[in-house]
Design a protein around this motif. Structure first.
Motif, PDB file in Angstrom:
ATOM      1  N   ILE A 266       6.227  -8.590  -3.315  1.00 37.65           N
ATOM      2  CA  ILE A 266       5.236  -8.442  -2.244  1.00 37.65           C
ATOM      3  C   ILE A 266       5.119  -6.956  -1.872  1.00 37.65           C
ATOM      4  O   ILE A 266       5.993  -6.153  -2.184  1.00 37.65           O
ATOM      5  N   ILE A 267       4.015  -6.636  -1.214  1.00 40.96           N
ATOM      6  CA  ILE A 267       3.729  -5.244  -0.846  1.00 40.96           C
ATOM      7  C   ILE A 267       3.711  -5.098   0.670  1.00 40.96           C
ATOM      8  O   ILE A 267       3.145  -5.939   1.377  1.00 40.96           O
ATOM      9  N   ASP A 268       4.334  -4.048   1.160  1.00 45.58           N
ATOM     10  CA  ASP A 268       4.322  -3.717   2.592  1.00 45.58           C
ATOM     11  C   ASP A 268       3.496  -2.438   2.772  1.00 45.58           C
ATOM     12  O   ASP A 268       4.017  -1.329   2.613  1.00 45.58           O
ATOM     13  N   PRO A 269       2.199  -2.586   3.083  1.00 45.96           N
ATOM     14  CA  PRO A 269       1.360  -1.389   3.223  1.00 45.96           C
ATOM     15  C   PRO A 269       1.603  -0.662   4.553  1.00 45.96           C
ATOM     16  O   PRO A 269       1.167   0.487   4.713  1.00 45.96           O
ATOM     17  N   SER A 270       2.297  -1.296   5.493  1.00 47.96           N
ATOM     18  CA  SER A 270       2.524  -0.673   6.805  1.00 47.96           C
ATOM     19  C   SER A 270       3.522   0.465   6.689  1.00 47.96           C
ATOM     20  O   SER A 270       3.247   1.605   7.079  1.00 47.96           O
ATOM     21  N   HIS A 271       4.713   0.157   6.133  1.00 46.06           N
ATOM     22  CA  HIS A 271       5.714   1.219   5.972  1.00 46.06           C
ATOM     23  C   HIS A 271       5.324   2.194   4.867  1.00 46.06           C
ATOM     24  O   HIS A 271       5.755   3.345   4.869  1.00 46.06           O
ATOM     25  N   ALA A 272       4.499   1.736   3.926  1.00 48.60           N
ATOM     26  CA  ALA A 272       4.076   2.624   2.837  1.00 48.60           C
ATOM     27  C   ALA A 272       3.200   3.761   3.352  1.00 48.60           C
ATOM     28  O   ALA A 272       3.265   4.880   2.850  1.00 48.60           O
ATOM     29  N   THR A 273       2.374   3.456   4.374  1.00 47.93           N
ATOM     30  CA  THR A 273       1.405   4.471   4.825  1.00 47.93           C
ATOM     31  C   THR A 273       1.768   5.089   6.165  1.00 47.93           C
ATOM     32  O   THR A 273       1.481   6.261   6.399  1.00 47.93           O
ATOM     33  N   GLY A 290      -1.980  -7.880  -8.340  1.00 43.31           N
ATOM     34  CA  GLY A 290      -1.228  -9.067  -8.768  1.00 43.31           C
ATOM     35  C   GLY A 290       0.004  -9.369  -7.931  1.00 43.31           C
ATOM     36  O   GLY A 290       0.869 -10.149  -8.361  1.00 43.31           O
ATOM     37  N   ALA A 291       0.088  -8.773  -6.732  1.00 38.52           N
ATOM     38  CA  ALA A 291       1.245  -9.049  -5.862  1.00 38.52           C
ATOM     39  C   ALA A 291       1.239 -10.519  -5.422  1.00 38.52           C
ATOM     40  O   ALA A 291       0.196 -11.174  -5.421  1.00 38.52           O
ATOM     41  N   ASP A 292       2.423 -11.008  -5.062  1.00 38.95           N
ATOM     42  CA  ASP A 292       2.566 -12.393  -4.612  1.00 38.95           C
ATOM     43  C   ASP A 292       2.453 -12.520  -3.098  1.00 38.95           C
ATOM     44  O   ASP A 292       2.585 -13.618  -2.561  1.00 38.95           O
ATOM     45  N   GLY A 293       2.263 -11.389  -2.424  1.00 42.55           N
ATOM     46  CA  GLY A 293       2.133 -11.464  -0.979  1.00 42.55           C
ATOM     47  C   GLY A 293       2.157 -10.096  -0.335  1.00 42.55           C
ATOM     48  O   GLY A 293       2.244  -9.064  -1.016  1.00 42.55           O
ATOM     49  N   LEU A 294       2.088 -10.127   0.988  1.00 42.86           N
ATOM     50  CA  LEU A 294       2.050  -8.900   1.781  1.00 42.86           C
ATOM     51  C   LEU A 294       2.995  -9.041   2.960  1.00 42.86           C
ATOM     52  O   LEU A 294       3.235 -10.144   3.446  1.00 42.86           O
ATOM     53  N   MET A 295       3.511  -7.893   3.425  1.00 42.10           N
ATOM     54  CA  MET A 295       4.218  -7.870   4.696  1.00 42.10           C
ATOM     55  C   MET A 295       3.494  -6.836   5.554  1.00 42.10           C
ATOM     56  O   MET A 295       3.371  -5.674   5.155  1.00 42.10           O
ATOM     57  N   ILE A 296       2.976  -7.271   6.707  1.00 40.94           N
ATOM     58  CA  ILE A 296       2.141  -6.381   7.520  1.00 40.94           C
ATOM     59  C   ILE A 296       2.633  -6.367   8.972  1.00 40.94           C
ATOM     60  O   ILE A 296       2.877  -7.428   9.568  1.00 40.94           O
ATOM     61  N   GLU A 297       2.755  -5.166   9.532  1.00 45.83           N
ATOM     62  CA  GLU A 297       3.175  -5.081  10.934  1.00 45.83           C
ATOM     63  C   GLU A 297       1.971  -5.279  11.869  1.00 45.83           C
ATOM     64  O   GLU A 297       0.944  -4.613  11.724  1.00 45.83           O
ATOM     65  N   VAL A 298       2.159  -6.209  12.810  1.00 51.04           N
ATOM     66  CA  VAL A 298       1.119  -6.530  13.790  1.00 51.04           C
ATOM     67  C   VAL A 298       1.767  -6.525  15.166  1.00 51.04           C
ATOM     68  O   VAL A 298       2.831  -7.125  15.358  1.00 51.04           O
ATOM     69  N   HIS A 299       1.131  -5.820  16.106  1.00 50.11           N
ATOM     70  CA  HIS A 299       1.668  -5.756  17.477  1.00 50.11           C
ATOM     71  C   HIS A 299       0.557  -6.095  18.456  1.00 50.11           C
ATOM     72  O   HIS A 299      -0.605  -5.732  18.213  1.00 50.11           O
TER      73      HIS A 299
END
Ligand code: PEP
Ligand code: MN
Length: 336
Positions: A266-273, A290-299
Motif C-alpha cells: 500500500i502507499i502512504d501519500p501523506s508522509h511521502a509528501t 497497481g498498489a493494493d491500497g492507501l493509507m491517508i491522514e485525515v483530521h
C-alpha cells in the motif's frame, strides 16, 4: 552466489577456501580461466554474507545470484498473498483505504474522524497512540489511552484499527488491535520484528526513511521467519536531496515489489509528501501503479492537529478524493 578469485594466487589457499565453503554444507563448482578462478556456490546461501567472503585476501569479488529473502520471495510463493484483517481481505483484487488522524487526540476527535472516513468509504481506521516524534518535546501520543479510544471508535463504526508499535514490551496493549504498524523509524528494529514474528496479527511494515527495497524485504523476512506471514508493505516516501516534499514517493516500488514479492503493498501519500495538496495526485498515481491500497491522514481540523496537520486532509477533501479513487479502482478491475 559466485566468487571471483584474484589472479596469481597460491593453490593451497584456494583449496582452504573451498574446504571452508563445503564445511558450511554447500557444494562448489570451480571454473578455472586464464587469469581468474570462479567458484560457484551451490545450495542455500542465505546464511552466507558476501561481505565476509569479500574480506578474504584471495577474493576479488562476490555476487549474489539468488535473493537472501526466501519466505517473502515471489519465486518461492508465486501466488499473491491475501492477508485477512478482521475478515477483510487485503491483496490481489481488493483495494483498501486506511484513513484517520496522525495521532489519536481525544475521544470526540477519533470517533468523529472514524465516522467521517467510514462514510466516504475508508475500510480501516488509523491513528497513532505511540508517536515517533523527532523532538522529545513534541506530542508523544496518548499511549494506552490512545489505544482504548481507537477501540471505542472501532465499536462505534466497526472499522478495523491500525496503530503503531514502538516497543515490544507494549505488545499486551495491542491485543485487540487489528493491524500492528511498524513505522519507518523501526523498520530495522530487528528485536521488535522478531517479537512480531511470534504473533499472528497482520503487520503493516513501513519502508525505512533511507532503506533499499531489498533491506525492506529482509525486514519482512524477519517477521515471516518467526512464523507470521501476515505482512503488508507500505511505501511512505524515502529521503532524497529534494526538499520541496517531506520525502520522495518511490512509486516504482509498487511494480518492483509486485515482481519480487507476493506480499500486498500500500502507499502512504501523506508522509511521502508532507503536504495535503499533494496527497490526491499521488493517491491516484498509486492506484494506477497497481498498489493494493492507501493509507491517508485525515483530521477533523488539520490546522489544530497535534501532529502532521499540514499533510492531513479534512473530511470534505477526503470525501472528494475517495469518489475519484473509487472510479479508478473500478477501472483497474479491483473492488473496494
Ligand atoms: C505514521 O504513520 O504515523 C508514521 C509515523 O509514519 P512513518 O513511520 O511512515 O513516518
Ligand atoms: Mn503522521
Amino acid at each position: 552466489m559466485v566468487i571471483v578469485l584474484k589472479s596469481n594466487i597460491a593453490q593451497n589457499s584456494v583449496k582452504d577456501l573451498i574446504e571452508n565453503i563445503r564445511a558450511k554444507d554447500l557444494d562448489v563448482n570451480v571454473s578455472e580461466g586464464h587469469n581468474h578462478t570462479i567458484i560457484g556456490l551451490i545450495g542455500d546461501t542465505s546464511k552466507i554474507l558476501p561481505e565476509d567472503l569479500q574480506s578474504i585476501d584471495i577474493v576479488d569479488s562476490v555476487k549474489r545470484i539468488s535473493e537472501p529473502y526466501k519466505k517473502a520471495n515471489r519465486k518461492m510463493h508465486p501466488e499473491d498473498s491475501i492477508i485477512n484483517v478482521a475478515g477483510k481481505m487485503v491483496g490481489e483484487g481488493m483495494f483498501h483505504v486506511i484513513a484517520g488522524p496522525c495521532s489519536v487526540e481525544s475521544e470526540e476527535q477519533i470517533i468523529e474522524v472514524a465516522r467521517d472516513v467510514q462514510k466516504s468509504g475508508a475500510t480501516m481506521l488509523r491513528g497513532g497512540a505511540f508517536k515517533p516524534r523527532t523532538s522529545p518535546y513534541a506530542f508523544q501520543g496518548l499511549h494506552g489511552e490512545g489505544i482504548r479510544l481507537l477501540l471505542e471508535a472501532k465499536k462505534a463504526t466497526g472499522l478495523p484499527i491500525v496503530t503503531e508499535i514502538m516497543n515490544a514490551s507494549h505488545l499486551d496493549l495491542f491485543d485487540e488491535v487489528d493491524v500492528i504498524q511498524v513505522g519507518a523509524r523501526n523498520m530495522q528494529n530487528f528485536e521488535l520484528l522478531k517479537e512480531l514474528g511470534h504473533c499472528s496479527k497482520p503487520i503493516l511494515l513501513k519502508r525505512g526513511l533511507a532503506n533499499t527495497i531489498e533491506e525492506w524485504l529482509m525486514s519482512a523476512e524477519y517477521i515471516m521467519a518467526g512464523g507470521n506471514s501476515n505482512v503488508i508493505l507500505c511505501e511512505r516516501g524515502i529521503r532524497t536531496f529534494e526538499t520541496v516534499t517531506r520525502n520522495t514517493l518511490d512509486i516504482s516500488a509498487v511494480p518492483v515489489l509486485k515482481e519480487k514479492t507476493h506480499l500486498p503493498i500500500i502507499i502512504d501519500p501523506s508522509h511521502a509528501t508532507g503536504k495535503s495538496a499533494l496527497v490526491a495526485p499521488l493517491a491516484k498515481t498509486a492506484v494506477a501503479a497497481g498498489a493494493d491500497g492507501l493509507m491517508i491522514e485525515v483530521h477533523n481540523n488539520p490546522a489544530a492537529a497535534l501532529c502532521d496537520g499540514a499533510q492531513s486532509l479534512n473530511p470534505k477533501q477526503f470525501d472528494e478524493l475517495m469518489a475519484d479513487i473509487k472510479r479508478r479502482v473500478e477501472f483497474e478491475g479491483k473492488t473496494m
